[in-house]
Design a protein around this motif. Structure first.
Motif, PDB file in Angstrom:
ATOM      1  N   SER A 118     -32.134   5.885 -28.778  1.00  0.00           N
ATOM      2  CA  SER A 118     -33.025   4.813 -29.246  1.00  0.00           C
ATOM      3  C   SER A 118     -32.289   3.563 -29.708  1.00  0.00           C
ATOM      4  O   SER A 118     -32.630   2.451 -29.308  1.00  0.00           O
ATOM      5  CB  SER A 118     -33.897   5.324 -30.388  1.00  0.00           C
ATOM      6  N   CYS A 119     -31.314   3.727 -30.577  1.00  0.00           N
ATOM      7  CA  CYS A 119     -30.655   2.571 -31.195  1.00  0.00           C
ATOM      8  C   CYS A 119     -29.707   1.837 -30.251  1.00  0.00           C
ATOM      9  O   CYS A 119     -29.193   0.769 -30.593  1.00  0.00           O
ATOM     10  CB  CYS A 119     -29.941   3.001 -32.463  1.00  0.00           C
ATOM     11  N   LEU A 135     -33.872   0.659 -18.433  1.00  0.00           N
ATOM     12  CA  LEU A 135     -33.328   0.465 -19.771  1.00  0.00           C
ATOM     13  C   LEU A 135     -32.088  -0.401 -19.704  1.00  0.00           C
ATOM     14  O   LEU A 135     -31.241  -0.211 -18.811  1.00  0.00           O
ATOM     15  CB  LEU A 135     -32.953   1.801 -20.411  1.00  0.00           C
ATOM     16  N   GLN A 148     -40.196   9.977 -24.759  1.00  0.00           N
ATOM     17  CA  GLN A 148     -40.531   8.869 -25.649  1.00  0.00           C
ATOM     18  C   GLN A 148     -41.525   9.350 -26.709  1.00  0.00           C
ATOM     19  O   GLN A 148     -42.587   9.863 -26.369  1.00  0.00           O
ATOM     20  CB  GLN A 148     -41.139   7.736 -24.818  1.00  0.00           C
ATOM     21  N   ILE A 159     -30.852   1.074 -27.084  1.00  0.00           N
ATOM     22  CA  ILE A 159     -31.738   0.443 -26.110  1.00  0.00           C
ATOM     23  C   ILE A 159     -32.092  -0.968 -26.552  1.00  0.00           C
ATOM     24  O   ILE A 159     -32.508  -1.202 -27.684  1.00  0.00           O
ATOM     25  CB  ILE A 159     -33.027   1.272 -25.929  1.00  0.00           C
ATOM     26  N   PRO A 210     -43.021  -1.709 -35.309  1.00  0.00           N
ATOM     27  CA  PRO A 210     -41.684  -1.201 -35.002  1.00  0.00           C
ATOM     28  C   PRO A 210     -40.865  -1.070 -36.282  1.00  0.00           C
ATOM     29  O   PRO A 210     -41.155  -1.770 -37.248  1.00  0.00           O
ATOM     30  CB  PRO A 210     -41.082  -2.247 -34.080  1.00  0.00           C
ATOM     31  N   PRO A 211     -39.854  -0.253 -36.292  1.00  0.00           N
ATOM     32  CA  PRO A 211     -39.425   0.653 -35.223  1.00  0.00           C
ATOM     33  C   PRO A 211     -40.094   2.017 -35.361  1.00  0.00           C
ATOM     34  O   PRO A 211     -39.739   2.784 -36.237  1.00  0.00           O
ATOM     35  CB  PRO A 211     -37.921   0.761 -35.432  1.00  0.00           C
ATOM     36  N   ASP A 240     -34.407  -4.098 -26.716  1.00  0.00           N
ATOM     37  CA  ASP A 240     -35.853  -4.311 -26.736  1.00  0.00           C
ATOM     38  C   ASP A 240     -36.156  -5.701 -26.201  1.00  0.00           C
ATOM     39  O   ASP A 240     -35.482  -6.645 -26.591  1.00  0.00           O
ATOM     40  CB  ASP A 240     -36.353  -4.166 -28.178  1.00  0.00           C
ATOM     41  N   PRO A 241     -37.106  -5.874 -25.292  1.00  0.00           N
ATOM     42  CA  PRO A 241     -38.043  -4.892 -24.767  1.00  0.00           C
ATOM     43  C   PRO A 241     -37.411  -4.049 -23.663  1.00  0.00           C
ATOM     44  O   PRO A 241     -36.387  -4.423 -23.082  1.00  0.00           O
ATOM     45  CB  PRO A 241     -39.189  -5.743 -24.213  1.00  0.00           C
ATOM     46  N   TYR A 242     -38.049  -2.936 -23.364  1.00  0.00           N
ATOM     47  CA  TYR A 242     -37.602  -2.039 -22.314  1.00  0.00           C
ATOM     48  C   TYR A 242     -38.821  -1.550 -21.545  1.00  0.00           C
ATOM     49  O   TYR A 242     -39.959  -1.780 -21.947  1.00  0.00           O
ATOM     50  CB  TYR A 242     -36.805  -0.857 -22.884  1.00  0.00           C
ATOM     51  N   THR A 243     -38.577  -0.870 -20.425  1.00  0.00           N
ATOM     52  CA  THR A 243     -39.672  -0.369 -19.597  1.00  0.00           C
ATOM     53  C   THR A 243     -39.554   1.141 -19.491  1.00  0.00           C
ATOM     54  O   THR A 243     -38.544   1.651 -19.005  1.00  0.00           O
ATOM     55  CB  THR A 243     -39.614  -0.985 -18.174  1.00  0.00           C
TER      56      THR A 243
END
Length: 173
Positions: free
Chosen positions: A39-40, A79, A112, A42, A7-8, A44-47
């Motif tokens: 993105s920034c 999210l 994604q 969200i 990541p990222p 983490d973690p996410y589904t």
């Protein structure tokens, strides 16, 4: 020697159904970039991705073992988005992302990308590897934990269309 991707290196965009993405198996970079890179924002973690396919277990009289034939694809999206302390800051990536989903039942696509840092490469480009999922956004819930920043939690409802696995932006292979 091969090196693991760290990541990222994952980017997520929200692309509203209108104008949308014409071919989810060969999305155009311009279609993805017409959406919003969230993105920034969200947590983490996410589904976001595929789950087990539905299957049919009908066997013939000749089969001597169990049979499992994949049928429909399944996918899910959930999210959590960071909230900004200043709710009126229109330049905040946190406010931008949350504002997309303040009103529930927004139709669109979560796209994604894997393989590029969203800080360095915020735009989609031909040749990028992406997965595309059509969703309807759910009701935004506020998540409050005294040991973490306040977040907005969005559940997404699958709308029956997703790309055929990982696909290439611009259709190139």
């Amino acid at each position: 020697m091969p090196q693991k991707m760290l990541p990222p290196n994952v980017t997520v965009w929200w692309v509203p159904l209108t104008p949308g993405i014409e071919d989810i198996d060969a999305p155009a970079a311009t279609e993805i970039n017409a959406g919003t890179n969230i993105s920034c924002a969200i947590v983490d973690p996410y589904t976001l991705g595929w789950t087990d396919r539905d299957t049919d277990d009908s066997a013939s009289i000749c089969d001597d073992s169990n049979v499992e034939t994949p049928t429909r694809k399944n996918y899910e999206g959930n999210l959590n988005l960071f909230r900004d302390q200043n709710l009126s800051d229109n330049t905040s990536v946190f406010n931008t992302a949350v504002n997309l989903f303040k009103t529930p039942l927004q139709p669109g696509f979560l796209v994604q990308r894997v393989g590029k840092n969203p800080n360095t490469f915020p735009q989609a480009a031909d040749g990028d590897e992406v997965s595309v999922f059509e969703f309807l956004s759910g009701d935004p819930n506020i998540v409050k934990d005294n040991n973490a920043p306040v977040q907005a939690q969005i559940r997404f409802y699958a709308q029956g269309r997703s790309s055929n696995g990982l696909v290439t932006v611009g259709g190139a292979s």
